[in-house]
Scaffold this motif. Structure first.
Motif, PDB file in Angstrom:
ATOM      1  N   PRO A 223       0.733  -1.193  -0.095  1.00  0.00           N
ATOM      2  CA  PRO A 223      -0.228   0.072  -0.035  1.00  0.00           C
ATOM      3  C   PRO A 223       0.560   1.271  -0.092  1.00  0.00           C
ATOM      4  O   PRO A 223       2.017   1.184   0.336  1.00  0.00           O
ATOM      5  CB  PRO A 223      -0.630   0.006   1.288  1.00  0.00           C
ATOM      6  CG  PRO A 223       0.047  -1.103   2.220  1.00  0.00           C
ATOM      7  CD  PRO A 223       0.645  -1.993   1.328  1.00  0.00           C
ATOM      8  N   ILE A 224       0.296   2.302  -0.614  1.00  0.00           N
ATOM      9  CA  ILE A 224       1.103   3.624  -0.659  1.00  0.00           C
ATOM     10  C   ILE A 224       0.862   4.312   1.033  1.00  0.00           C
ATOM     11  O   ILE A 224       1.582   5.172   1.314  1.00  0.00           O
ATOM     12  CB  ILE A 224       0.453   4.457  -1.629  1.00  0.00           C
ATOM     13  CG1 ILE A 224       1.304   5.791  -1.592  1.00  0.00           C
ATOM     14  CG2 ILE A 224      -1.041   4.976  -1.513  1.00  0.00           C
ATOM     15  CD1 ILE A 224       2.781   5.882  -1.915  1.00  0.00           C
ATOM     16  N   LEU A 225      -0.246   3.876   1.413  1.00  0.00           N
ATOM     17  CA  LEU A 225      -0.627   4.617   2.807  1.00  0.00           C
ATOM     18  C   LEU A 225      -1.146   3.385   3.686  1.00  0.00           C
ATOM     19  O   LEU A 225      -1.934   2.875   3.345  1.00  0.00           O
ATOM     20  CB  LEU A 225      -1.322   5.576   2.638  1.00  0.00           C
ATOM     21  CG  LEU A 225      -1.624   6.695   3.930  1.00  0.00           C
ATOM     22  CD1 LEU A 225      -1.901   8.289   3.527  1.00  0.00           C
ATOM     23  CD2 LEU A 225      -2.658   6.008   4.839  1.00  0.00           C
ATOM     24  N   THR A 226      -0.485   3.327   5.005  1.00  0.00           N
ATOM     25  CA  THR A 226      -0.934   2.477   5.965  1.00  0.00           C
ATOM     26  C   THR A 226      -0.975   3.080   7.294  1.00  0.00           C
ATOM     27  O   THR A 226       0.169   3.842   7.615  1.00  0.00           O
ATOM     28  CB  THR A 226      -0.182   1.180   5.936  1.00  0.00           C
ATOM     29  OG1 THR A 226       0.206   0.502   4.842  1.00  0.00           O
ATOM     30  CG2 THR A 226      -0.484   0.126   7.003  1.00  0.00           C
ATOM     31  N   THR A 227      -1.956   3.079   8.035  1.00  0.00           N
ATOM     32  CA  THR A 227      -2.309   3.829   9.359  1.00  0.00           C
ATOM     33  C   THR A 227      -3.214   2.978  10.205  1.00  0.00           C
ATOM     34  O   THR A 227      -4.073   2.159   9.726  1.00  0.00           O
ATOM     35  CB  THR A 227      -2.564   5.275   9.187  1.00  0.00           C
ATOM     36  OG1 THR A 227      -2.533   5.796  10.529  1.00  0.00           O
ATOM     37  CG2 THR A 227      -4.184   5.163   8.734  1.00  0.00           C
ATOM     38  N   ASN A 228      -3.202   3.177  11.515  1.00  0.00           N
ATOM     39  CA  ASN A 228      -4.305   2.751  12.560  1.00  0.00           C
ATOM     40  C   ASN A 228      -5.002   4.018  12.907  1.00  0.00           C
ATOM     41  O   ASN A 228      -4.544   4.841  13.546  1.00  0.00           O
ATOM     42  CB  ASN A 228      -3.443   1.789  13.548  1.00  0.00           C
ATOM     43  CG  ASN A 228      -4.466   1.078  14.186  1.00  0.00           C
ATOM     44  OD1 ASN A 228      -5.098   1.727  15.340  1.00  0.00           O
ATOM     45  ND2 ASN A 228      -4.979  -0.008  14.012  1.00  0.00           N
ATOM     46  N   VAL A 229      -6.123   3.654  12.607  1.00  0.00           N
ATOM     47  CA  VAL A 229      -7.185   4.736  13.291  1.00  0.00           C
ATOM     48  C   VAL A 229      -8.360   4.299  13.969  1.00  0.00           C
ATOM     49  O   VAL A 229      -9.024   3.218  13.581  1.00  0.00           O
ATOM     50  CB  VAL A 229      -7.493   5.579  12.209  1.00  0.00           C
ATOM     51  CG1 VAL A 229      -8.144   5.196  10.916  1.00  0.00           C
ATOM     52  CG2 VAL A 229      -8.501   6.867  12.543  1.00  0.00           C
TER      53      VAL A 229
END
Length: 717
Positions: A223-229
């Motif tokens: 992925p180009i962007l990975t985060t936890n929210v």
């Protein structure tokens, strides 16, 4: 069977019948109660979307901003009209969701850029934010707006701490992105005008959110962007999903070409790529409609009314009940036996047919199931049709297991169509070249043959030349011609058996995400041994691309493909179709005569010493004259009526890249070099074929039968 026992059996059968009809309704209610939502552009009705601000429909896609050639500032939104449940009642655990969409950013004035678009989750179905850097997400008032968005920004705005003018970011109630990534790191340029594909996946149980971006239809592994929210902090129980876009004193057009969405409350997993329920989406009220009565006209009995069945059965006494049970078991056993026997026969027959086909295409990459492809194309929905090839219709599909976007070619339901499909399958299955459309796999079930290809995001060459808002740049045109020439050289001279395509034309040349050419549609192709004379057949192809000797004898060879390629070269360089139906509508050509046949027109200009006058005026002379002259001369050399004077495709590749000189092309168009003995031999070998060809040509001259994607040509098949 005694009448009394029959009368006892009837209520049970009636009740079973009613319960069977009630099951689909019950399952639909369960699906609604689960809070799951899924839909896509292929099944949505216009009333299922809300267009706000500058958003509007245009040629099957949604445009978020206006189509203006002068700079302006504005904003628009498109939302799914029904709210989506993002939290269960009494629970703060958010729903998992995944969405796939294709979009493009086209700038009518390349020097005028900004601002971008975003995938949006919003509690408000009526609000449209401001223009410029706010992307239509936030208003000009001081009061903050609640939203979750994944932005695709085309303008660096210092106020919002943008890293550059080509990035993706996660916005949580703020235009200052919580997470941001540079799209240049994966060689994606939002302002290139190319179609960009995006996958956004959120797992409600873990809070993991990933964004994948690619020109390709295959989801990237990384992925180009990975985060936890913790999404529960930003969403209500119900939210609206859609897109928002804006311009900032620019001429950007933001188009949503395709969109699918799915949400679920299944714990621990993200939902699979959407597989919409067509019936539910095209008729949202279907689940709320009253259940139909099964009794005769005028009966007030409803599904689920058990009292009448129960009372009638009880009146018969215990003996009747036992009789009913015994008779029911006997009946079901017979029915099950017959069903199993019929089904096993059918399975064996289908398996035998499939095994026979499989033995001939054992080198295929993959055998798909009919169920997979039917689901991917939403039951071959007419909204998914993206083109018509030789003897088949092409559908856009999304594979349910991994979200890959594919093109599915479905055989026409006639013997000739199936024969052509089997020919295409057997030929292209063994071919491997970077400029040929890649065959992913095939399916042969339920009497149908389906071919699965990579989907080319930039469509066909003829659409890029004649239907695009902006002219196809010269460097793209030259690269495309070199690619097609390379593919034909491979087919003619580098394969184990020579492959004659027989249908080389601009609508069969597809363009990938980088505008690289991929030659496709091998439905008319034939394999011959090298140095062997081809057999005579009925002439097949499109007028304007067919070599004169092929029309006369029906004998296709590598040189007939060369002639077709020559017509494509002139079409690309001149920006004109090989046969123009309404010459008067296009005005006179440079020679003062009406232009109907492109090859003849260019030969006329060459004879007068004004060859460069044939160059496409839409290019604005943004090309090197020497390079344009060389390409036009290659086109004339390939489309020579003299069979022997045409070069090989390997030589053509060398000419186009400047490694070999173009042979001397005479100012006067040569005459056809075809001896009487050759003609007599052809007539003797294939008299019936020539008669059939003449009949076909006669019909073609009276009717305009052509594939929908090639309106200028008359098909001869």
């Amino acid at each position: 069977m005694p009448r009394k026992r029959m009368s006892g059996l009837r209520p049970i059968l009636l009740l079973a019948h009613r319960l069977a009809l009630l099951l689909p309704l019950c399952s639909s209610i369960v699906r609604t109660a689960s809070g799951a939502t899924e839909f896509d552009f292929g099944t949505l009705m216009l009333t299922s979307l809300k267009l706000l601000g500058d958003a509007h429909w245009s040629n099957g896609s949604v445009r978020l901003t206006r189509d203006l050639a002068v700079p302006y500032s504005g904003a628009g939104r498109v939302l799914y009209s029904e709210p989506v449940r993002f939290r269960r009642e009494g629970s703060r655990s958010p729903a998992s969701f995944s969405t796939f969409f294709s979009f493009s950013v086209i700038n009518l004035n390349p020097s005028s850029i900004g601002a971008g678009l975003a995938f949006l989750i919003s509690p408000d179905a009526e609000f449209v934010g401001g223009a410029g850097g706010s992307l239509g997400l936030q208003g000009e008032s001081a009061s903050p707006q609640r939203f979750v968005a994944v932005e695709f920004d085309t303008l660096m705005d210092v106020e919002f701490k943008d890293i550059n003018g080509n990035h993706v970011g996660l916005d949580l109630n703020s235009l200052v992105s919580a997470e941001v990534s540079d799209l240049g790191s994966i060689d994606v340029d939002l302002k290139s005008g190319n179609v960009v594909n995006a996958w956004i996946i959120f797992d409600g149980s873990t809070g993991d959110l990933t964004v994948h971006i690619s020109y390709s239809n295959l989801k990237p592994k990384t992925p180009i962007l990975t985060t936890n929210v913790d999404l529960s902090l930003y969403v209500n129980d119900f939210m609206y999903v859609g897109f928002s876009g804006s311009t900032q004193g620019s001429t950007e057009i933001h188009s949503i070409e395709w969109w699918s969405f799915s949400s679920s409350f299944d714990s621990g997993t993200s939902p699979p790529p959407p597989v919409p329920n067509t019936t539910t989406l095209t008729n949202p009220s279907a689940n709320q409609s009253p259940a139909p009565s099964l009794g005769p006209s005028g009966s007030k009995e409803k599904i689920g009314d058990k009292s009448s069945c129960h009372n009638e059965l009880c009146k018969q006494g215990p003996g009747a009940v036992a009789g009913v049970v015994t008779a029911s078991a006997f009946f079901l056993a017979i029915f099950a036996g017959v069903f199993i026997w019929v089904y096993s026969k059918k399975v064996k027959r289908v398996k035998k047919s499939s095994d026979t086909l499989a033995s001939g295409v054992i080198r295929m990459p993959k055998e798909f199931t009919y169920r997979e492809l039917k689901s991917a194309t939403k039951c071959f929905n007419s909204n998914r049709i993206i083109g018509h090839g030789a003897f088949g219709t092409v559908y856009k599909g999304v594979l349910p297991d991994n979200g890959d976007v594919i093109a599915v070619k479905r055989c026409s339901h006639n013997c000739q169509g199936k024969a052509e499909f089997l020919s295409e399958l057997s030929i292209i299955g063994s071919l491997r070249h970077r400029n040929l459309v890649r065959l992913q796999g095939w399916c042969h079930e339920k009497g149908e043959i389906l071919l699965v290809y990579d989907l080319m995001p930039n469509g066909s060459l003829d659409k890029a030349l004649f239907e695009s808002r902006t002219p196809l740049p010269w460097h793209h045109r030259k690269k495309i011609l070199v690619g097609v020439a390379s593919a034909l050289a491979y087919l003619h001279q580098e394969c184990e058996n020579q492959v004659i395509h027989r249908d080389v034309k601009s609508s069969n040349i597809l363009l990938d995400e980088g505008f690289n050419a991929r030659l496709g549609d091998f439905g008319l192709a034939r394999q011959v041994e090298h140095d062997k004379s081809p057999d005579a057949t009925v002439a097949a192809g499109t007028m304007g691309y067919l070599a004169p000797e092929y029309l006369l004898t029906g004998r296709a060879s590598d040189k007939t493909d060369v002639f077709s390629f020559g017509a494509v070269v002139l079409e690309v360089a001149c920006g004109r179709r090989p046969i123009e139906k309404d010459a008067a509508a296009n005005g006179s050509n440079a020679t003062g005569r009406k232009a109907s046949n492109l090859v003849e027109w260019v030969w006329g200009l060459h004879r007068e010493g004004r060859l460069l006058a044939a160059a496409d005026p839409r290019l604005g002379r943004e090309f090197e004259e020497a390079e344009m002259r060389r390409v036009l001369l290659v086109g004339l050399a390939c489309s020579s009526p003299d069979y022997d004077a045409r070069p090989t495709m390997r030589a053509v590749v060398q000419m186009l890249v400047g490694e070999a000189p173009v042979p001397a092309v005479p100012r006067a168009r040569p005459s056809m070099s075809f001896s009487t003995s050759q003609l007599l031999l052809s007539l003797q070998d294939s008299m019936s074929d020539c008669n059939a060809m003449a009949t076909t040509l006669s019909v073609s001259s009276m009717t305009s039968e052509g594939h929908s994607y090639c309106p200028a040509g008359h098909e001869i098949v």
